[in-house]
Design a protein around this motif. Structure first.
Motif, PDB file in Angstrom:
ATOM      1  N   ALA A   1       0.941  -1.108  -0.025  1.00 22.91           N
ATOM      2  CA  ALA A   1       0.129   0.037   0.195  1.00 22.91           C
ATOM      3  C   ALA A   1       0.821   1.230  -0.023  1.00 22.91           C
ATOM      4  O   ALA A   1       0.524   2.352  -0.565  1.00 22.91           O
ATOM      5  N   LEU A   2       2.072   1.276   0.695  1.00 21.52           N
ATOM      6  CA  LEU A   2       2.916   2.328   0.658  1.00 21.52           C
ATOM      7  C   LEU A   2       3.662   2.451  -0.692  1.00 21.52           C
ATOM      8  O   LEU A   2       3.653   3.676  -0.903  1.00 21.52           O
ATOM      9  N   TYR A   3       3.984   1.149  -1.370  1.00 19.38           N
ATOM     10  CA  TYR A   3       4.785   1.251  -2.199  1.00 19.38           C
ATOM     11  C   TYR A   3       4.045   2.191  -3.438  1.00 19.38           C
ATOM     12  O   TYR A   3       4.473   2.608  -4.268  1.00 19.38           O
ATOM     13  N   ASP A   4       2.770   1.894  -3.553  1.00 23.93           N
ATOM     14  CA  ASP A   4       1.878   2.374  -4.447  1.00 23.93           C
ATOM     15  C   ASP A   4       1.692   3.809  -4.567  1.00 23.93           C
ATOM     16  O   ASP A   4       0.877   4.460  -5.524  1.00 23.93           O
ATOM     17  N   LEU A   5       2.108   4.720  -3.111  1.00 27.25           N
ATOM     18  CA  LEU A   5       1.875   5.961  -3.097  1.00 27.25           C
ATOM     19  C   LEU A   5       2.952   7.018  -3.712  1.00 27.25           C
ATOM     20  O   LEU A   5       4.067   6.721  -3.428  1.00 27.25           O
ATOM     21  N   PRO A   6       2.559   7.792  -4.546  1.00 24.76           N
ATOM     22  CA  PRO A   6       3.711   8.712  -5.122  1.00 24.76           C
ATOM     23  C   PRO A   6       4.493   9.514  -4.039  1.00 24.76           C
ATOM     24  O   PRO A   6       5.589  10.035  -4.362  1.00 24.76           O
ATOM     25  N   GLU A   7       3.966   9.762  -2.975  1.00 23.56           N
ATOM     26  CA  GLU A   7       4.458  10.689  -1.952  1.00 23.56           C
ATOM     27  C   GLU A   7       5.382   9.815  -1.121  1.00 23.56           C
ATOM     28  O   GLU A   7       6.379  10.515  -0.424  1.00 23.56           O
ATOM     29  N   VAL A   8       5.480   8.478  -1.246  1.00 28.42           N
ATOM     30  CA  VAL A   8       6.493   8.104  -0.645  1.00 28.42           C
ATOM     31  C   VAL A   8       7.424   7.163  -1.250  1.00 28.42           C
ATOM     32  O   VAL A   8       7.232   6.792  -2.595  1.00 28.42           O
ATOM     33  N   GLY A   9       8.768   6.995  -1.083  1.00 25.51           N
ATOM     34  CA  GLY A   9       9.793   6.604  -1.816  1.00 25.51           C
ATOM     35  C   GLY A   9       9.691   5.159  -1.951  1.00 25.51           C
ATOM     36  O   GLY A   9       8.813   4.411  -1.122  1.00 25.51           O
ATOM     37  N   LEU A  10      10.556   4.447  -3.000  1.00 24.22           N
ATOM     38  CA  LEU A  10      10.251   3.131  -3.300  1.00 24.22           C
ATOM     39  C   LEU A  10      11.116   2.221  -2.290  1.00 24.22           C
ATOM     40  O   LEU A  10      10.614   1.180  -2.332  1.00 24.22           O
TER      41      LEU A  10
END
Length: 343
Positions: A149-158
């Motif tokens: 879920a976090l990986y799919d967010l543009p505001e969060v790094g990979l």
């Protein structure tokens, strides 16, 4: 009892290394299903080193392999646009990678083992009797779900790590390391994602050192095969053999680990209980010792199987270009339901 699991995203340097090798293997298998492959990868900053052996009817030039490496890294998400957003001091761009290859022909002493297994080894499988988690451990399933879920967010790094600590059915702590820009409200976004995906009352730790901006191979060196607990069952099952990555389906480290999971899942469904399995093979032989038991230690079945690499490759469809997809979100469970070891 307290138990725990973690998960790391595909943007973590170690998983990047795994994925690069798997991505290249897929390209070989697309043109030669009998390719024998064992290529390790290391990535640090803008440098990628490939070393190993390949035996195939297909020959790829070093230049083409270099471009495959860049395509794999773009696929992960380290693009020019991504680097522009985070800054070149904080992350990489696939276009800038320098690739060094040291790949030779695979030893005939290894390839002749296709009749039997190419090495001795011990392998373990597990299936938790829980349909809601696709028969995977609960703490592991939550950690992976949150990481994706976090990986799919543009505001969060990979480059993300998630971890859960549980006691029984209760979640005690959620720990997240996720890159966010210091001038953004990234941590609030991360906390919101945690609350949406993990229900209950628990302690939350986000970026325990207080700052996490520099990430990926800029911040850490990645090497194939260093995230095996993440790739298998988290903290819930012992792991045997070597890394399943960087290898074609004739290798016991891949095929027999997958088969151990298949036996465990089948037994869990049939017996309505959580199950451990264990396998042991011998170099040059097809005989495989096995044991299936409940988590309480009750033996369900044990004995000797005759399993050839050739037959298991066909049964698990390991002669298809499925290797990169196996690497993205763990070998087992909800993201691999199209694979034969999960059916």
């Amino acid at each position: 009892m307290i138990y725990f699991s973690e998960y790391v995203s595909l943007g973590h340097p170690d998983k990047m290394a795994d994925y690069i090798s798997q991505y290249i293997l897929d390209r070989f298998i697309e043109q030669d299903q009998e390719t024998k492959y064992a290529v390790e990868v290391q990535i640090k900053s803008n440098m990628v080193v490939l070393a190993g052996e390949i035996s195939s009817k297909v020959t790829f030039s070093n230049g083409y392999i270099e471009e495959l490496v860049r395509k794999a890294v773009r696929d992960i998400g380290y693009t020019r646009g991504y680097q522009n957003y985070w800054g070149s001091q904080n992350t990489i761009c696939a276009d800038e990678l320098k690739v060094y290859t040291n790949i030779s022909q695979q030893s005939p002493d290894i390839s002749q083992g296709l009749f039997g297994w190419g090495d001795q080894g011990i392998f373990y499988g597990y299936a938790e009797y829980n349909k809601d988690t696709a028969f995977m451990p609960t703490d592991y399933a939550y950690a992976r779900k949150l990481c994706k879920a976090l990986y799919d967010l543009p505001e969060v790094g990979l480059d993300i790590k998630t971890q859960l600590v549980m006691r029984g059915e209760s979640i005690l702590k959620v720990i997240v390391a996720a890159p966010v820009l210091s001038n953004s409200d990234g941590e609030a976004i991360v906390r919101d994602v945690i609350n949406k995906n993990i229900k209950g009352q628990y302690e939350v730790v986000i970026n325990g050192t207080g700052k996490y901006v520099k990430h990926g191979p800029i911040a850490d060196c990645g090497t194939t095969g260093r995230k095996l607990v993440v790739d298998f069952y988290g903290g819930n099952c012992q792991i045997g053999g070597g890394s399943p990555w960087t290898k074609d389906g004739s290798k016991a480290d891949l095929a027999l680990n997958l088969y151990a999971r298949k036996l465990a899942k089948q037994a869990a469904i049939e017996n309505h209980t959580s199950v451990y399995t264990s396998l042991a093979c011998c170099i040059g032989k097809q005989d495989v010792h096995y044991c299936i038991k409940t988590v309480e230690g009750e033996i369900i079945e044990e004995g000797l199987l005759v399993l050839s690499p050739k037959d298991l490759i066909a049964e698990l469809r390991l002669n298809k270009p499925i290797y990169a997809s196996m690497c993205k979100w763990g070998l087992f469970g909800e993201y691999q339901l199209d694979k034969n070891w999960e059916k």
